[in-house]
Design a protein around this motif. Sequence first.
Motif, mmCIF file in Angstrom:
data_model
loop_
_atom_site.group_PDB
_atom_site.id
_atom_site.type_symbol
_atom_site.label_atom_id
_atom_site.label_comp_id
_atom_site.label_asym_id
_atom_site.label_seq_id
_atom_site.Cartn_x
_atom_site.Cartn_y
_atom_site.Cartn_z
ATOM 1 N N MET A 449 1.096 -1.190 -0.265
ATOM 2 C CA MET A 449 -0.330 -0.329 -0.494
ATOM 3 C C MET A 449 0.599 1.498 -0.395
ATOM 4 O O MET A 449 2.698 1.197 0.357
ATOM 5 C CB MET A 449 -1.163 -0.093 1.261
ATOM 6 C CG MET A 449 -2.356 -0.983 1.158
ATOM 7 S SD MET A 449 -2.733 -0.977 2.796
ATOM 8 C CE MET A 449 -1.964 -1.749 3.775
ATOM 9 N N MET A 454 -1.343 3.521 3.833
ATOM 10 C CA MET A 454 -1.180 2.426 4.625
ATOM 11 C C MET A 454 -1.204 2.676 6.148
ATOM 12 O O MET A 454 -2.298 1.407 6.732
ATOM 13 C CB MET A 454 0.304 1.756 4.586
ATOM 14 C CG MET A 454 0.982 1.228 5.506
ATOM 15 S SD MET A 454 2.825 0.916 5.464
ATOM 16 C CE MET A 454 3.481 2.207 5.930
ATOM 17 N N TYR A 474 -8.372 -7.287 4.933
ATOM 18 C CA TYR A 474 -7.338 -6.564 3.975
ATOM 19 C C TYR A 474 -6.932 -7.563 3.192
ATOM 20 O O TYR A 474 -6.932 -8.929 3.653
ATOM 21 C CB TYR A 474 -5.857 -6.220 4.899
ATOM 22 C CG TYR A 474 -4.629 -6.485 4.229
ATOM 23 C CD1 TYR A 474 -4.692 -4.862 3.406
ATOM 24 C CD2 TYR A 474 -3.772 -7.334 3.713
ATOM 25 C CE1 TYR A 474 -3.882 -4.412 2.565
ATOM 26 C CE2 TYR A 474 -3.003 -6.883 2.797
ATOM 27 C CZ TYR A 474 -2.660 -5.762 2.349
ATOM 28 O OH TYR A 474 -1.556 -5.239 0.904
ATOM 29 N N ILE A 479 -4.567 -7.634 -3.795
ATOM 30 C CA ILE A 479 -3.555 -6.499 -4.034
ATOM 31 C C ILE A 479 -2.726 -7.535 -4.255
ATOM 32 O O ILE A 479 -1.355 -6.309 -4.995
ATOM 33 C CB ILE A 479 -2.942 -6.109 -2.495
ATOM 34 C CG1 ILE A 479 -4.528 -5.452 -2.264
ATOM 35 C CG2 ILE A 479 -2.010 -4.861 -2.270
ATOM 36 C CD1 ILE A 479 -4.496 -5.041 -1.050
ATOM 37 N N ALA A 507 -5.731 0.050 -2.874
ATOM 38 C CA ALA A 507 -4.183 -0.793 -2.904
ATOM 39 C C ALA A 507 -3.900 -1.301 -4.370
ATOM 40 O O ALA A 507 -3.463 -0.631 -4.777
ATOM 41 C CB ALA A 507 -4.103 -1.149 -1.748
#
Length: 622
Positions: A449, A454, A474, A479, A507
Amino acid sequence: MKRITWFLLLPFCGILLTLKPLSAQRAATHSGHPPPPNILWIVSEDNSAEYVGCYGNKMATTPNLDKLASEGVLYENAFASAPVCAPTRSTLIAGVYATAMGTQHMRSTYPIPDFIRFFPYYLQQSGYYCTNQAKKDYNTVDQPGAWNESSKKAIYRNRRPGQPFFAVINLGTTHESSIHNSIPAAQLKHDPEKMPIPAYLPHTPEVKHDLAQYYDKMQQMDAQVGKILDRLEKDGLAGNTIVFYYGDNGGVLPRSKRFVYESGLRIPLIIRFPEQYRYLSPANPGTATDRMVSFVDFAPTVLSLAGIKIPPYMQGKAFLGSEKQPPAVYAYGFRGRMDETYDMSRTVRDSRYRYIRNYMPDRIYGQHIAYLWEAPSMQSWEKAYKEGRCDQIQSAFWQSKPPEELYDIRNDPDNVHNLAGDPKYKAVLISMRKANAAWIRHIHDAGFMPEAMMAERAEHAGTTIYQYVRSRAYPQEKILSMAEIASMGAPRDLEKLMEGLKDADPAVRYWAAYGCVLLKRKALPARQQLSALLDDPYPDVAIAAAEACYNLGDTTRSINRLLKALDHDNDKVRLHALNVLRVMGRGALPALPKLRALQQSPRIVKGETYGQRTIDYIISNL
């Protein structure tokens, strides 16, 4: 083991179980086992293994370190986790990769979970007296209670009689700042004209002089090591103290410190075991081991030597002591933001090869970093390149990076011949690529990120970065997969990038936009989507989209979006935008009035050092 010649030469629930009371240790002593050893770390700054005589450098003047190697074990494959001090010291003190804690960016202080303790805490709980003289620089919120003493005067002599100690002595003599001011050549002990220059550097007078001056500093540091060891002997402690000597990261010439090559990551490591603790040594005195060790392993190793159970959250593996683990196949490393300059690389090293994965390959190696440019050698290299006096190898530093690099360390110690595209090394490339992919997933690498995003996402979730990237909120695999696709810069992946531009996770959108940055004009079919992302609620996404749109010719809207980012409350959002404006070169000219106003603003002048440096650099080039 090989003979060397001295003159050449999760979580919190398991923590309480890790502590062994001092009374139990004393009982062990009465039962015939030796008492817990004292452990001394002598740490020098910014020097690669290549500058120490016992590692084979006949130019080096390091008699005390060479003698220490003749009395101890020399580690041929020891590595810092990052090629710069603060992020690698963050890894060192926690036994957890900085990238797993979100502490990989230089000079950041993001918090880590309460259950991750700086490891001297466990030594104290087990009866040790712990001192640090004096550098911390752990790149996170400090834990002052980790040390009984931490100051320029902190010393093991202040402990109780018979109390074991763990002491760190940091020597700043060889820090890169030692070459910022040139000493007259006549005062140097080492001859600049006899210096061995790496293949990637031009043979300028400044490079030669900086290197000779650095060898002088290494000689001074070596003398300091001799005095420390003499004091230990005079105090009657040499016979029950295990001594570590190591460098905190590579250095110090350009393309060493801060860069994920051998010159930035391979460090000297010598460990001496007194007679009564010889059973803990991996080999006889005066020998070398090729075992792979990394900074993430140091904390669990010290605890293992002290007979303390290792906390389960630690990602490193003990290479000595009661909890010694089998040798690792790989040593891993990383590069994040270096001062004011954003970049991102991960690296894997085995016994012969180094693999590097560059996730921002369009950024040249030689992005300007104000502190690095204080070295005369750095300035002379840039000047030589601009004047056309560099060969192909020396010029590569000033050009964009390939997504992947692969080097045969045995035949190419300077890491200048990239084998990633050579069919003969395809199997090695694929194997190490997979090792990197597995590592970043295993440790839950938070660096995928952008920095501001982040920190913001973890704060919004009311937790630390370490805990956030391990939560269900997350989507790690999604990602990482998009980052891997985007950073290869392959036109065939444009359709996947366009799908990513619509993803619910910011992200993923960021990496999809960054992939379009790499494709430049070949991202034209995504122009409408990228334009829409200029209004993305996450500014890091909008900044990446602005750079992609700029490459597609939408210069006015792109510049305006970057100027808007310069008014954001988060200094890392502002720094991200400034990094993009810097890449634009003279294309950033419309931003000049805003930059001049910021240059004089109280916020920039009084406290935002990295922003100020970047603004000054952009203006000087406009």
